[in-house]
Design a protein around this motif. Structure first.
Motif, PDB file in Angstrom:
ATOM      1  N   PRO A   1       0.833  -1.209   0.000  1.00 54.00           N
ATOM      2  CA  PRO A   1       0.000   0.000   0.000  1.00 54.00           C
ATOM      3  C   PRO A   1       0.863   1.252   0.000  1.00 54.00           C
ATOM      4  CG  PRO A   1       0.012  -1.047   2.164  1.00 54.00           C
ATOM      5  CD  PRO A   1       0.683  -1.998   1.218  1.00 54.00           C
ATOM      6  N   ALA A   2       0.390   2.262  -0.703  1.00 51.40           N
ATOM      7  CA  ALA A   2       1.126   3.528  -0.753  1.00 51.40           C
ATOM      8  C   ALA A   2       1.173   4.145   0.639  1.00 51.40           C
ATOM      9  CB  ALA A   2       0.448   4.482  -1.726  1.00 51.40           C
ATOM     10  N   PRO A   3       2.316   4.683   1.030  1.00 47.14           N
ATOM     11  CA  PRO A   3       2.388   5.296   2.358  1.00 47.14           C
ATOM     12  C   PRO A   3       1.444   6.491   2.455  1.00 47.14           C
ATOM     13  CG  PRO A   3       4.330   5.858   1.054  1.00 47.14           C
ATOM     14  CD  PRO A   3       3.574   4.807   0.290  1.00 47.14           C
ATOM     15  N   VAL A   4       0.807   6.636   3.612  1.00 47.84           N
ATOM     16  CA  VAL A   4      -0.134   7.725   3.850  1.00 47.84           C
ATOM     17  C   VAL A   4       0.625   8.897   4.455  1.00 47.84           C
ATOM     18  CG1 VAL A   4      -2.207   8.455   5.093  1.00 47.84           C
ATOM     19  CG2 VAL A   4      -2.027   6.113   4.212  1.00 47.84           C
ATOM     20  N   ALA A   5       0.540  10.040   3.818  1.00 51.27           N
ATOM     21  CA  ALA A   5       1.233  11.223   4.322  1.00 51.27           C
ATOM     22  C   ALA A   5       0.614  11.643   5.655  1.00 51.27           C
ATOM     23  CB  ALA A   5       1.136  12.360   3.318  1.00 51.27           C
ATOM     24  N   PRO A   6       1.441  11.952   6.641  1.00 48.71           N
ATOM     25  CA  PRO A   6       0.889  12.369   7.926  1.00 48.71           C
ATOM     26  C   PRO A   6       0.141  13.682   7.788  1.00 48.71           C
ATOM     27  CG  PRO A   6       3.261  12.775   7.850  1.00 48.71           C
ATOM     28  CD  PRO A   6       2.913  12.000   6.617  1.00 48.71           C
ATOM     29  N   ALA A   7      -0.915  13.826   8.585  1.00 48.43           N
ATOM     30  CA  ALA A   7      -1.674  15.068   8.572  1.00 48.43           C
ATOM     31  C   ALA A   7      -0.789  16.204   9.068  1.00 48.43           C
ATOM     32  CB  ALA A   7      -2.911  14.926   9.456  1.00 48.43           C
ATOM     33  N   PRO A   8      -0.934  17.396   8.496  1.00 45.78           N
ATOM     34  CA  PRO A   8      -0.082  18.508   8.928  1.00 45.78           C
ATOM     35  C   PRO A   8      -0.368  18.914  10.363  1.00 45.78           C
ATOM     36  CG  PRO A   8      -1.797  19.277   7.434  1.00 45.78           C
ATOM     37  CD  PRO A   8      -1.859  17.780   7.430  1.00 45.78           C
ATOM     38  N   THR A   9       0.661  19.408  11.035  1.00 42.16           N
ATOM     39  CA  THR A   9       0.499  19.893  12.401  1.00 42.16           C
ATOM     40  C   THR A   9       0.856  21.371  12.452  1.00 42.16           C
ATOM     41  OG1 THR A   9       2.768  19.306  13.025  1.00 42.16           O
ATOM     42  CG2 THR A   9       1.054  17.638  13.407  1.00 42.16           C
TER      43      THR A   9
ATOM     44  N   LEU B   1       2.748  36.423  15.246  1.00 42.43           N
ATOM     45  CA  LEU B   1       3.983  36.048  14.557  1.00 42.43           C
ATOM     46  C   LEU B   1       3.740  34.716  13.866  1.00 42.43           C
ATOM     47  CD1 LEU B   1       6.726  36.724  17.302  1.00 42.43           C
ATOM     48  CD2 LEU B   1       5.736  38.339  15.671  1.00 42.43           C
ATOM     49  N   SER B   2       4.356  34.529  12.706  1.00 46.93           N
ATOM     50  CA  SER B   2       4.130  33.283  11.969  1.00 46.93           C
ATOM     51  C   SER B   2       5.317  32.949  11.085  1.00 46.93           C
ATOM     52  CB  SER B   2       2.878  33.414  11.092  1.00 46.93           C
ATOM     53  OG  SER B   2       2.740  32.303  10.232  1.00 46.93           O
ATOM     54  N   ARG B   3       5.629  31.650  10.979  1.00 43.21           N
ATOM     55  CA  ARG B   3       6.642  31.197  10.030  1.00 43.21           C
ATOM     56  C   ARG B   3       6.133  31.310   8.594  1.00 43.21           C
ATOM     57  NH1 ARG B   3      10.735  29.421  12.790  1.00 43.21           N
ATOM     58  NH2 ARG B   3      10.449  28.412  14.819  1.00 43.21           N
ATOM     59  N   TYR B   4       4.817  31.368   8.442  1.00 46.26           N
ATOM     60  CA  TYR B   4       4.199  31.467   7.126  1.00 46.26           C
ATOM     61  C   TYR B   4       3.702  32.897   6.914  1.00 46.26           C
ATOM     62  CZ  TYR B   4       4.075  26.502   8.307  1.00 46.26           C
ATOM     63  OH  TYR B   4       4.424  25.240   8.713  1.00 46.26           O
TER      64      TYR B   4
ATOM     65  N   LEU C   1      -0.667  26.541   5.082  1.00 48.51           N
ATOM     66  CA  LEU C   1       0.305  25.524   5.447  1.00 48.51           C
ATOM     67  C   LEU C   1       0.981  24.982   4.189  1.00 48.51           C
ATOM     68  CD1 LEU C   1      -1.710  23.537   8.151  1.00 48.51           C
ATOM     69  CD2 LEU C   1      -0.145  25.458   8.467  1.00 48.51           C
ATOM     70  N   PRO C   2       2.132  24.300   4.328  1.00 51.56           N
ATOM     71  CA  PRO C   2       2.790  23.721   3.146  1.00 51.56           C
ATOM     72  C   PRO C   2       1.887  22.787   2.354  1.00 51.56           C
ATOM     73  CG  PRO C   2       4.285  23.720   5.020  1.00 51.56           C
ATOM     74  CD  PRO C   2       2.948  24.168   5.545  1.00 51.56           C
ATOM     75  N   SER C   3       0.890  22.192   3.019  1.00 48.71           N
ATOM     76  CA  SER C   3      -0.058  21.314   2.330  1.00 48.71           C
ATOM     77  C   SER C   3      -1.034  22.091   1.462  1.00 48.71           C
ATOM     78  CB  SER C   3      -0.849  20.506   3.364  1.00 48.71           C
ATOM     79  OG  SER C   3      -1.640  21.379   4.175  1.00 48.71           O
ATOM     80  N   GLY C   4      -1.065  23.417   1.632  1.00 46.66           N
ATOM     81  CA  GLY C   4      -2.014  24.247   0.903  1.00 46.66           C
ATOM     82  C   GLY C   4      -3.236  24.617   1.705  1.00 46.66           C
TER      83      GLY C   4
ATOM     84  N   SER D   1      -6.873  17.983  10.166  1.00 50.47           N
ATOM     85  CA  SER D   1      -7.414  17.012   9.208  1.00 50.47           C
ATOM     86  C   SER D   1      -8.298  17.742   8.224  1.00 50.47           C
ATOM     87  CB  SER D   1      -8.202  15.918   9.919  1.00 50.47           C
ATOM     88  OG  SER D   1      -9.294  16.473  10.618  1.00 50.47           O
ATOM     89  N   LYS D   2      -8.287  17.293   6.963  1.00 43.30           N
ATOM     90  CA  LYS D   2      -9.088  17.958   5.929  1.00 43.30           C
ATOM     91  C   LYS D   2     -10.557  17.612   6.095  1.00 43.30           C
ATOM     92  CE  LYS D   2      -5.429  18.349   2.493  1.00 43.30           C
ATOM     93  NZ  LYS D   2      -5.023  18.063   1.117  1.00 43.30           N
TER      94      LYS D   2
END
Length: 276
Positions: free
Chosen positions: A30-38, A123-126, A156-159, A275-276
């Motif tokens: 099975p394709a690895p499942v990308a972890p949900a962003p934190t 303040l934010s890294r993004y 987030l980097p995930s969009g 989670s989306k």
């Protein structure tokens, strides 16, 4: 010769059947499942970067070190000065902290103070987008300071986009203004279409009518919350990180940082999984 051929024929047929048979397919992994962003969130009332043990002294690097040690993605700051006499006419505390921490900054002015302004900051890294200051209500005749919610959107980097909010409720003895401010915050949270993370100094404990109103729309990252004030031997939790909707977030961790020099509040840090 004929007998020899008769003996070899079954063997030849068996080999032919073996070669023509389809091999059993090897199942694919099975394709690895990308972890949900934190998202690692910090809330900190910084007492205009003046350590309580050193009245009149501004120690902005101490606040920066405290923040840096926790590696947050976003920080909600309360009691921030800009161009005030007490912090330095040229000082812009949110911007200076952002520069030291390599983050983006947005200041939300609550009141004019000491020749400059005083309020809250994000303040934010993004990058911070769609920035806005929402004015929170104060009852006429109470002499309460104006209060605000500073808000911005990050990607987030995930969009995935998330809305951030930082606030500091009224500090008077009675709950009158805090309840008005809580009601407005609830209204804003219920109208928000993006996932919403709001943190700050609510000047109210979890069991108070103020926070009971807030939690109708925003869930805190803690249940039995560790105290945040006074900074030495704290006894009350009045600084909270909250989020909505509940179904879109999982609290990975929550802690109150045992930092006792830089400010008169202890900072709060929580990691949220989205989670989306």
């Amino acid at each position: 010769m004929k007998n020899l051929f008769s003996c070899l024929l079954p063997l030849l047929l068996a080999c032919s059947a073996t070669k023509s048979a389809d091999p059993t397919p090897t199942p694919l992994a099975p394709a690895p499942v990308a972890p949900a962003p934190t998202l690692r969130v910090m809330s900190y009332n910084v007492h205009h970067c003046s350590p309580p043990s050193r009245p009149g002294v501004i120690d902005l690097p101490a606040i920066a070190r405290t923040i840096e040690a926790q590696h947050p993605d976003v920080v909600m700051l309360q009691e921030i000065d800009v161009h005030t006499g007490r912090s330095g006419a040229g000082s812009q505390q949110a911007r200076e902290l952002a520069e030291q921490l390599h983050m983006h900054a947005y200041f939300g002015r609550a009141i004019p103070h000491d020749g400059g302004a005083y309020g809250v900051a994000l303040l934010s890294r993004y990058p911070l987008q769609d920035t806005m200051v929402h004015r929170l209500p104060t009852q006429d005749g109470t002499n309460g300071e104006p209060r605000v919610l500073a808000a911005a959107t990050i990607s987030l980097p995930s969009g995935q986009k998330i809305r951030l909010g930082c606030t500091h409720f009224d500090a008077q003895r009675t709950d009158q203004n805090r309840q008005l401010q809580a009601a407005e915050l609830v209204r804003l949270a219920q109208a928000e279409k993006l996932p919403f993370v709001v943190a700050g100094d609510f000047n109210a404990e979890a069991s108070s009518p103020v926070m009971q109103q807030v939690v109708t729309a925003l869930k805190p990252t803690c249940q039995s919350c560790a105290p945040t004030i006074p900074v030495v031997t704290p006894t009350k939790a009045i600084d909270f990180i909250t989020f909505a909707p509940q179904a879109r977030f999982q609290v990975v961790s929550h802690q109150v940082v045992a930092e006792t020099y830089a400010s008169d509040h202890r900072p709060v840090v929580a990691e949220l999984r989205f989670s989306k």
